[in-house]
Design a protein around this motif. Structure first.
Motif, PDB file in Angstrom:
ATOM      1  N   GLN A 187       0.850  -1.112  -0.192  1.00 33.75           N
ATOM      2  CA  GLN A 187      -0.063   0.094  -0.062  1.00 33.75           C
ATOM      3  C   GLN A 187       0.850   1.016   0.050  1.00 33.75           C
ATOM      4  N   ALA A 188       1.748   1.371   1.207  1.00 31.27           N
ATOM      5  CA  ALA A 188       2.522   2.479   1.148  1.00 31.27           C
ATOM      6  C   ALA A 188       3.626   2.642  -0.033  1.00 31.27           C
ATOM      7  N   GLY A 189       4.331   1.577  -0.496  1.00 41.71           N
ATOM      8  CA  GLY A 189       5.322   1.749  -1.408  1.00 41.71           C
ATOM      9  C   GLY A 189       4.490   2.249  -2.892  1.00 41.71           C
ATOM     10  N   GLU A 215       8.761  -8.453  -2.744  1.00 39.85           N
ATOM     11  CA  GLU A 215       9.001  -9.928  -2.518  1.00 39.85           C
ATOM     12  C   GLU A 215       7.751 -10.570  -3.100  1.00 39.85           C
ATOM     13  N   GLU A 216       6.748 -10.051  -2.971  1.00 41.23           N
ATOM     14  CA  GLU A 216       5.619 -10.832  -3.497  1.00 41.23           C
ATOM     15  C   GLU A 216       5.358 -10.887  -5.178  1.00 41.23           C
ATOM     16  N   ALA A 217       4.832 -11.891  -5.666  1.00 37.60           N
ATOM     17  CA  ALA A 217       4.793 -11.935  -7.194  1.00 37.60           C
ATOM     18  C   ALA A 217       3.675 -11.146  -7.774  1.00 37.60           C
ATOM     19  N   GLN A 243      -4.547  -4.302  -2.696  1.00 37.68           N
ATOM     20  CA  GLN A 243      -4.887  -3.821  -1.528  1.00 37.68           C
ATOM     21  C   GLN A 243      -5.029  -5.276  -0.523  1.00 37.68           C
ATOM     22  N   ARG A 244      -4.719  -5.046   0.666  1.00 35.93           N
ATOM     23  CA  ARG A 244      -4.980  -6.150   1.627  1.00 35.93           C
ATOM     24  C   ARG A 244      -6.493  -6.186   2.438  1.00 35.93           C
ATOM     25  N   PRO A 245      -7.125  -5.063   2.425  1.00 32.69           N
ATOM     26  CA  PRO A 245      -8.134  -5.261   3.440  1.00 32.69           C
ATOM     27  C   PRO A 245      -9.554  -6.312   2.906  1.00 32.69           C
ATOM     28  N   SER A 267      -9.639 -10.386   4.238  1.00 29.61           N
ATOM     29  CA  SER A 267     -10.439 -10.913   5.480  1.00 29.61           C
ATOM     30  C   SER A 267     -11.827 -10.575   5.257  1.00 29.61           C
ATOM     31  N   LYS A 268     -12.218  -9.971   4.289  1.00 32.91           N
ATOM     32  CA  LYS A 268     -13.789  -9.346   4.364  1.00 32.91           C
ATOM     33  C   LYS A 268     -14.341 -10.313   2.837  1.00 32.91           C
ATOM     34  N   VAL A 269     -14.717  -9.346   1.925  1.00 28.62           N
ATOM     35  CA  VAL A 269     -15.315  -9.896   0.766  1.00 28.62           C
ATOM     36  C   VAL A 269     -14.390 -10.840  -0.089  1.00 28.62           C
ATOM     37  N   ARG A 296      13.391  -9.734  -3.410  1.00 27.37           N
ATOM     38  CA  ARG A 296      13.676  -9.479  -2.236  1.00 27.37           C
ATOM     39  C   ARG A 296      15.052  -8.699  -1.977  1.00 27.37           C
ATOM     40  N   ALA A 297      14.636  -7.491  -1.180  1.00 30.04           N
ATOM     41  CA  ALA A 297      15.876  -6.619  -0.693  1.00 30.04           C
ATOM     42  C   ALA A 297      16.779  -7.385   0.312  1.00 30.04           C
ATOM     43  N   MET A 298      17.730  -7.574   0.184  1.00 29.51           N
ATOM     44  CA  MET A 298      18.630  -8.374   1.225  1.00 29.51           C
ATOM     45  C   MET A 298      19.629  -7.626   1.837  1.00 29.51           C
ATOM     46  N   LEU A 343      -3.196 -14.881   7.802  1.00 26.81           N
ATOM     47  CA  LEU A 343      -3.570 -14.195   6.746  1.00 26.81           C
ATOM     48  C   LEU A 343      -2.816 -12.901   6.827  1.00 26.81           C
ATOM     49  N   ARG A 344      -2.095 -12.728   5.595  1.00 30.62           N
ATOM     50  CA  ARG A 344      -1.491 -11.264   5.438  1.00 30.62           C
ATOM     51  C   ARG A 344      -1.552 -10.967   3.855  1.00 30.62           C
ATOM     52  N   GLY A 345      -1.209 -11.802   2.939  1.00 32.07           N
ATOM     53  CA  GLY A 345      -1.066 -11.559   1.604  1.00 32.07           C
ATOM     54  C   GLY A 345      -2.210 -12.404   0.936  1.00 32.07           C
ATOM     55  N   GLY A 395       4.611   3.608   6.321  1.00 27.20           N
ATOM     56  CA  GLY A 395       3.336   2.514   6.429  1.00 27.20           C
ATOM     57  C   GLY A 395       3.756   1.739   7.674  1.00 27.20           C
ATOM     58  N   ASP A 396       3.374   0.577   7.615  1.00 26.90           N
ATOM     59  CA  ASP A 396       3.153  -0.284   9.019  1.00 26.90           C
ATOM     60  C   ASP A 396       4.596  -0.708   9.420  1.00 26.90           C
ATOM     61  N   CYS A 397       5.753  -0.176   8.814  1.00 23.45           N
ATOM     62  CA  CYS A 397       7.257  -0.531   9.318  1.00 23.45           C
ATOM     63  C   CYS A 397       7.733   0.741  10.124  1.00 23.45           C
ATOM     64  N   GLU A 405      -1.222   0.448  11.870  1.00 27.76           N
ATOM     65  CA  GLU A 405      -1.220  -0.308  10.868  1.00 27.76           C
ATOM     66  C   GLU A 405      -2.708  -0.151  10.241  1.00 27.76           C
ATOM     67  N   SER A 406      -2.464   0.731   9.296  1.00 27.04           N
ATOM     68  CA  SER A 406      -3.819   1.162   8.656  1.00 27.04           C
ATOM     69  C   SER A 406      -3.556   1.634   7.191  1.00 27.04           C
ATOM     70  N   VAL A 407      -4.539   1.862   6.216  1.00 22.75           N
ATOM     71  CA  VAL A 407      -4.460   1.955   4.941  1.00 22.75           C
ATOM     72  C   VAL A 407      -4.262   3.584   4.964  1.00 22.75           C
TER      73      VAL A 407
HETATM   74  C1  FAD Z   1      -6.285  -9.191   5.837  1.00 27.55           C
HETATM   75  C2  FAD Z   1      -5.955  -7.493   6.211  1.00 27.55           C
HETATM   76  C3  FAD Z   1      -6.970  -6.785   6.505  1.00 27.55           C
HETATM   77  C4  FAD Z   1      -6.712  -5.418   6.548  1.00 27.55           C
HETATM   78  N1  FAD Z   1      -7.851  -4.734   6.870  1.00 27.55           N
HETATM   79  C5  FAD Z   1      -7.708  -3.297   7.057  1.00 27.55           C
HETATM   80  C6  FAD Z   1      -8.753  -2.443   7.052  1.00 27.55           C
HETATM   81  O1  FAD Z   1      -9.904  -2.966   6.917  1.00 27.55           O
HETATM   82  N2  FAD Z   1      -8.684  -1.067   7.241  1.00 27.55           N
HETATM   83  C7  FAD Z   1      -7.293  -0.737   7.478  1.00 27.55           C
HETATM   84  O2  FAD Z   1      -7.118   0.635   7.232  1.00 27.55           O
HETATM   85  N3  FAD Z   1      -6.124  -1.247   7.417  1.00 27.55           N
HETATM   86  C8  FAD Z   1      -6.394  -2.666   7.143  1.00 27.55           C
HETATM   87  N4  FAD Z   1      -5.355  -3.665   6.958  1.00 27.55           N
HETATM   88  C9  FAD Z   1      -3.961  -3.082   6.992  1.00 27.55           C
HETATM   89  C10 FAD Z   1      -3.424  -2.385   5.938  1.00 27.55           C
HETATM   90  O3  FAD Z   1      -3.584  -3.182   4.788  1.00 27.55           O
HETATM   91  C11 FAD Z   1      -1.975  -1.995   6.041  1.00 27.55           C
HETATM   92  O4  FAD Z   1      -1.852  -1.228   7.184  1.00 27.55           O
HETATM   93  C12 FAD Z   1      -1.272  -1.598   4.844  1.00 27.55           C
HETATM   94  O5  FAD Z   1      -1.111  -2.565   3.809  1.00 27.55           O
HETATM   95  C13 FAD Z   1       0.143  -1.270   5.229  1.00 27.55           C
HETATM   96  O6  FAD Z   1       0.733  -0.992   4.188  1.00 27.55           O
HETATM   97  P1  FAD Z   1       2.298  -1.074   3.783  1.00 27.55           P
HETATM   98  O7  FAD Z   1       2.722  -0.640   2.720  1.00 27.55           O
HETATM   99  O8  FAD Z   1       3.053  -0.389   4.931  1.00 27.55           O
HETATM  100  O9  FAD Z   1       2.683  -2.686   4.034  1.00 27.55           O
HETATM  101  P2  FAD Z   1       2.095  -3.900   3.089  1.00 27.55           P
HETATM  102  O10 FAD Z   1       0.953  -3.408   2.346  1.00 27.55           O
HETATM  103  O11 FAD Z   1       2.089  -4.927   3.994  1.00 27.55           O
HETATM  104  O12 FAD Z   1       3.213  -3.918   2.079  1.00 27.55           O
HETATM  105  C14 FAD Z   1       4.632  -3.944   2.564  1.00 27.55           C
HETATM  106  C15 FAD Z   1       5.202  -5.071   1.111  1.00 27.55           C
HETATM  107  O13 FAD Z   1       6.727  -5.191   1.404  1.00 27.55           O
HETATM  108  C16 FAD Z   1       7.093  -6.460   1.039  1.00 27.55           C
HETATM  109  N5  FAD Z   1       8.338  -6.747   1.769  1.00 27.55           N
HETATM  110  C17 FAD Z   1       8.747  -6.750   2.932  1.00 27.55           C
HETATM  111  N6  FAD Z   1      10.095  -7.118   3.243  1.00 27.55           N
HETATM  112  C18 FAD Z   1      10.447  -6.994   1.880  1.00 27.55           C
HETATM  113  C19 FAD Z   1      11.951  -7.012   1.327  1.00 27.55           C
HETATM  114  N7  FAD Z   1      12.938  -7.231   2.264  1.00 27.55           N
HETATM  115  N8  FAD Z   1      12.270  -7.045   0.089  1.00 27.55           N
HETATM  116  C20 FAD Z   1      11.367  -6.704  -0.800  1.00 27.55           C
HETATM  117  N9  FAD Z   1       9.987  -6.436  -0.407  1.00 27.55           N
HETATM  118  C21 FAD Z   1       9.783  -6.895   1.003  1.00 27.55           C
HETATM  119  C22 FAD Z   1       6.168  -7.286   1.746  1.00 27.55           C
HETATM  120  O14 FAD Z   1       5.895  -8.550   0.950  1.00 27.55           O
HETATM  121  C23 FAD Z   1       4.720  -6.426   1.187  1.00 27.55           C
HETATM  122  O15 FAD Z   1       4.242  -6.814   0.101  1.00 27.55           O
HETATM  123  C24 FAD Z   1      -5.501  -4.770   6.719  1.00 27.55           C
HETATM  124  C25 FAD Z   1      -4.600  -5.825   6.723  1.00 27.55           C
HETATM  125  C26 FAD Z   1      -4.564  -7.271   6.339  1.00 27.55           C
HETATM  126  C27 FAD Z   1      -3.343  -8.141   6.270  1.00 27.55           C
END
Ligand code: FAD
Length: 392
Positions: A12-14, A35-37, A42-44, A47-49, A80-82, A128-130, A275-277, A292-294
């Protein structure tokens, strides 16, 4: 030519960062390493629809592949970034080798917290994550009658609702004394407890798992009250841990998240984290915060993009969140530290306004979307509303 921006993590953030850079007129190369294919998605819905329907992962994509070509965003998927070499401003990727950058953005998200119990690696114990997890969980649900969900947070309860909707017998086991206890007020916890129970979900509070039963396959769990609960499928939803290892190995400041400043810069000026990190100084209370949110992923991406474009602005966006568990919960602000609450509305649709030091810090709305929108507006305004302005 500049080596441009390299983004680690194509979630989402990237994705948003790359899109916002181009929108803002960034003309140098942008490379999105994930690292995903799958292309960014979007992840939300997972867990829902998505759990209840038959759509493929492509239905989750933010944009079609042509978007990335048109905007000159190089996608390096299944990569994957190493390692980050800060001195040489480059990243080692696998496959792909070294990638140079002018600016680096860490958007590596979080991963599921593993369950440290024997049996946790059995095939029918899932998390459940991806998108791949989503497909696997949907298939597993179709062949499972009894589902045990470990964790009564947002994710566990959304999965519970979806599993119930497709006909499973569902038990949720939550260690705390109330559902979503870290994130919402007692009134909202109570409402969702009653709601899920009314739909036939068994909810066990104040209990954890002491063992997973079964050898070739998990056949159930034993609770800390020494009760066995049979299951065909066990879903682990006990929270996440931020992906900070790359940052830590590169010598960046890390403490329960990658530490960033108001402009989302890490302890190295050419590296941002979003983002989440990322753990950032919140303008909405709570000191250093990791969300941890969109909303947080999207708004931080926009803010970091502005900084890279030479138009820095402090990250001050109002946090907001939603969770769809059959009933819709929307949260504006950070409500965990509330000292006082005022509830408005009836049993089916209500909002809990949360105060600290007599000032509004957030609102939790159940089936009251208009209240949510209004609360976000109030929290974004300069003058925070006082407790006295809210009739009990
Ligand atoms: C099932 C589920 C339901 C959700 N529902 C909601 C909701 O209803 N409302 C809401 O606000 N939020 C929800 N969220 C949370 C929301 O999806 C996350 O907060 C959001 O995706 C965070 O974005 P991000 O880019 O930080 O992380 P992510 O979207 O997780 O992206 C991080 C990416 O980095 C990749 N990565 C990690 N390490 C490496 C590496 N070394 N090299 C290359 N790639 C790497 C990962 O594989 C991943 O693809 C939900 C999350 C999940 C899992």
């Amino acid at each position: 030519m500049s080596a441009g921006v390299v983004v680690l993590g194509a979630g989402q953030a990237g994705f948003q960062l790359a899109a916002s850079l181009r929108e803002g007129g960034y003309a140098d190369p942008i490379t999105l390493v994930g690292e995903e294919a799958e292309p960014p998605y979007q992840r939300p819905p997972l867990s829902k629809v998505f759990l209840k329907g038959g759509d493929g992962p492509e239905s989750l994509s933010f944009r079609p592949p042509s978007f990335f070509e048109r905007h000159g965003i190089a996608l390096r998927l299944a990569t994957r970034a190493m390692r980050i070499d800060r001195e040489a401003a480059r990243v080692l990727t696998e496959p792909g080798g070294w990638l140079s950058y002018d600016r680096l953005v860490l958007a590596t998200g979080a991963r599921n917290r593993p369950l440290a119990l024997p049996g946790a690696a059995l095939e029918n114990v899932v998390a459940l994550r991806g998108a791949e997890d989503g497909l696997a969980l949907r298939a597993a649900l179709a062949r499972s009658r009894r589902v045990v969900i470990i964790g009564g947070g947002f994710l566990g309860l959304e999965v519970a609702s979806s599993a119930r909707a497709v006909g499973a017998e569902v038990t949720v086991i939550e260690a705390g004394e109330r559902l979503m206890g870290r994130a919402v007020s007692p009134a909202v916890s109570r409402h969702f407890l009653e709601y899920h129970r009314s739909r036939g979900v068994v909810v066990e509070l104040g209990q954890t798992i002491s063992a997973i039963l079964g050898e070739a396959r998990a056949e159930g769990v034993t609770t800390t009250e020494d009760r066995d609960i049979p299951a065909d499928l066990i879903v682990v939803a006990v929270g996440v841990v931020p992906n900070t290892e790359l940052a830590e190995a590169a010598g960046l400041a890390v403490d329960r998240g990658i530490i960033v400043d108001h402009a989302l810069r890490t302890s190295h000026p050419r590296i941002h984290a979003i983002g989440d990190c990322a753990r950032f100084p919140s303008a909405h209370g709570g000191g250093l915060t990791r969300l941890e949110s969109v909303q947080n992923a999207v708004d931080q991406a926009r803010c970091a993009a502005a900084d890279i474009l030479g138009k820095p602005q402090p990250y001050e966006a109002v946090p907001w969140f939603w969770s769809d568990q059959g009933e819709r919960l929307q949260i504006a602000g950070l409500t965990a530290d509330a000292e006082e609450t005022v509830t408005q509305g009836g049993p089916e649709a209500f909002s809990v306004y949360c105060f600290r030091n007599g000032v509004l810090i957030g609102a939790e709305s159940v089936n009251r979307p208009a209240d949510h929108v209004k609360a976000r507006r109030m929290l974004a305004g300069g003058e925070r509303p006082q407790r006295a302005a809210f009739a009990s």
